[in-house]
Design a protein around this motif. Structure first.
Motif, PDB file in Angstrom:
ATOM      1  N   ASP A 121       0.820  -1.215   0.000  1.00 35.74           N
ATOM      2  CA  ASP A 121       0.000   0.000   0.000  1.00 35.74           C
ATOM      3  C   ASP A 121       0.852   1.264   0.000  1.00 35.74           C
ATOM      4  OD1 ASP A 121       0.819  -0.597   2.630  1.00 35.74           O
ATOM      5  OD2 ASP A 121      -0.948   0.352   3.529  1.00 35.74           O
ATOM      6  N   VAL A 122       2.003   1.221   0.665  1.00 37.23           N
ATOM      7  CA  VAL A 122       2.897   2.384   0.697  1.00 37.23           C
ATOM      8  C   VAL A 122       3.534   2.574  -0.671  1.00 37.23           C
ATOM      9  CG1 VAL A 122       5.007   3.341   1.719  1.00 37.23           C
ATOM     10  CG2 VAL A 122       3.316   2.210   3.174  1.00 37.23           C
ATOM     11  N   ALA A 123       4.016   1.492  -1.278  1.00 38.66           N
ATOM     12  CA  ALA A 123       4.627   1.587  -2.625  1.00 38.66           C
ATOM     13  C   ALA A 123       3.612   2.131  -3.616  1.00 38.66           C
ATOM     14  CB  ALA A 123       5.147   0.224  -3.063  1.00 38.66           C
ATOM     15  N   SER A 124       2.394   1.635  -3.561  1.00 39.60           N
ATOM     16  CA  SER A 124       1.344   2.090  -4.472  1.00 39.60           C
ATOM     17  C   SER A 124       1.055   3.585  -4.269  1.00 39.60           C
ATOM     18  CB  SER A 124       0.085   1.256  -4.263  1.00 39.60           C
ATOM     19  OG  SER A 124      -0.964   1.719  -5.070  1.00 39.60           O
ATOM     20  N   ALA A 125       0.956   4.006  -3.007  1.00 39.84           N
ATOM     21  CA  ALA A 125       0.682   5.412  -2.716  1.00 39.84           C
ATOM     22  C   ALA A 125       1.848   6.299  -3.148  1.00 39.84           C
ATOM     23  CB  ALA A 125       0.399   5.592  -1.228  1.00 39.84           C
ATOM     24  N   VAL A 159       3.894   5.682  -5.688  1.00 36.28           N
ATOM     25  CA  VAL A 159       3.827   5.748  -7.142  1.00 36.28           C
ATOM     26  C   VAL A 159       2.685   6.687  -7.556  1.00 36.28           C
ATOM     27  CG1 VAL A 159       3.279   4.429  -9.238  1.00 36.28           C
ATOM     28  CG2 VAL A 159       4.896   3.514  -7.561  1.00 36.28           C
ATOM     29  N   ASP A 160       1.524   6.559  -6.933  1.00 29.85           N
ATOM     30  CA  ASP A 160       0.389   7.432  -7.261  1.00 29.85           C
ATOM     31  C   ASP A 160       0.747   8.898  -7.014  1.00 29.85           C
ATOM     32  OD1 ASP A 160      -1.097   5.234  -7.940  1.00 29.85           O
ATOM     33  OD2 ASP A 160      -2.294   5.214  -6.095  1.00 29.85           O
ATOM     34  N   ASP A 161       1.523   9.144  -5.983  1.00 23.98           N
ATOM     35  CA  ASP A 161       1.894  10.513  -5.641  1.00 23.98           C
ATOM     36  C   ASP A 161       2.861  11.099  -6.666  1.00 23.98           C
ATOM     37  OD1 ASP A 161       1.674  12.621  -3.509  1.00 23.98           O
ATOM     38  OD2 ASP A 161       3.852  12.401  -3.632  1.00 23.98           O
ATOM     39  N   VAL A 162       3.723  10.262  -7.216  1.00 28.21           N
ATOM     40  CA  VAL A 162       4.716  10.719  -8.194  1.00 28.21           C
ATOM     41  C   VAL A 162       4.081  10.937  -9.556  1.00 28.21           C
ATOM     42  CG1 VAL A 162       6.825  10.067  -9.413  1.00 28.21           C
ATOM     43  CG2 VAL A 162       6.641   9.678  -6.964  1.00 28.21           C
ATOM     44  N   ILE A 163       3.155  10.072  -9.902  1.00 27.86           N
ATOM     45  CA  ILE A 163       2.554  10.123 -11.246  1.00 27.86           C
ATOM     46  C   ILE A 163       1.435  11.133 -11.329  1.00 27.86           C
ATOM     47  CG2 ILE A 163       1.273   8.806 -12.961  1.00 27.86           C
ATOM     48  CD1 ILE A 163       2.883   6.387 -12.124  1.00 27.86           C
TER      49      ILE A 163
END
Length: 144
Positions: free
Chosen positions: A134-138, A140-144
């Protein structure tokens, strides 16, 4: 006649060390009575109070600032506080939302390279945390 007495407040004849110990004990007692103070007292000026607050933290944390403060305490100048911070992170991170962790992680990452009192456990904890799904996904979502 005033309700407030400087004699009572100052404890005439009390040494500075005795005054600091009395104030420390008062704050630790307040922490025991009001457990939510732990999230504030991890920033306390007294290492004994910081350590007690860190040992009391448990469950999920709702504020990124508190997670950042926990990261920061892993670089504390008091070894016992650093250890208590690592133990607190181990207790609270698994139960804390990625929405709370990611802002703290983003704020800490540019600074941790300068934290000279960090042990190897610090970078390992950050790496493991960034690999949490969940942290990795968040992130990535924050960067993109």
């Amino acid at each position: 006649m005033s309700v407030f007495s400087f004699d009572t407040f100052l404890h005439r004849g009390e040494t500075n060390d005795a005054r600091l110990a009395r104030l420390r004990d008062r704050d630790i007692e307040a922490l025991q009575q009001i457990p939510d103070l732990a999230q504030v007292f991890i920033l306390h000026h007294d290492g004994y109070v910081r350590e007690a607050a860190l040992k009391q933290l448990d469950g999920s944390v709702g504020a990124p600032g508190c997670i950042y403060a926990l990261f920061w305490r892993t670089n504390d100048w008091v070894p016992e506080v650093r250890q208590a911070a690592h133990e607190a992170l181990a207790r609270v991170l698994p139960q804390t939302s990625a929405d709370v962790i990611v802002p703290a992680l983003k704020a800490a990452l540019p600074r941790i390279a300068s934290w000279g009192r960090w042990s190897q456990a610090g970078p390992e904890m950050i790496t493991a945390l960034a690999q949490r799904d969940d942290v990795a996904s968040a992130l990535v979502d924050d960067v993109i």
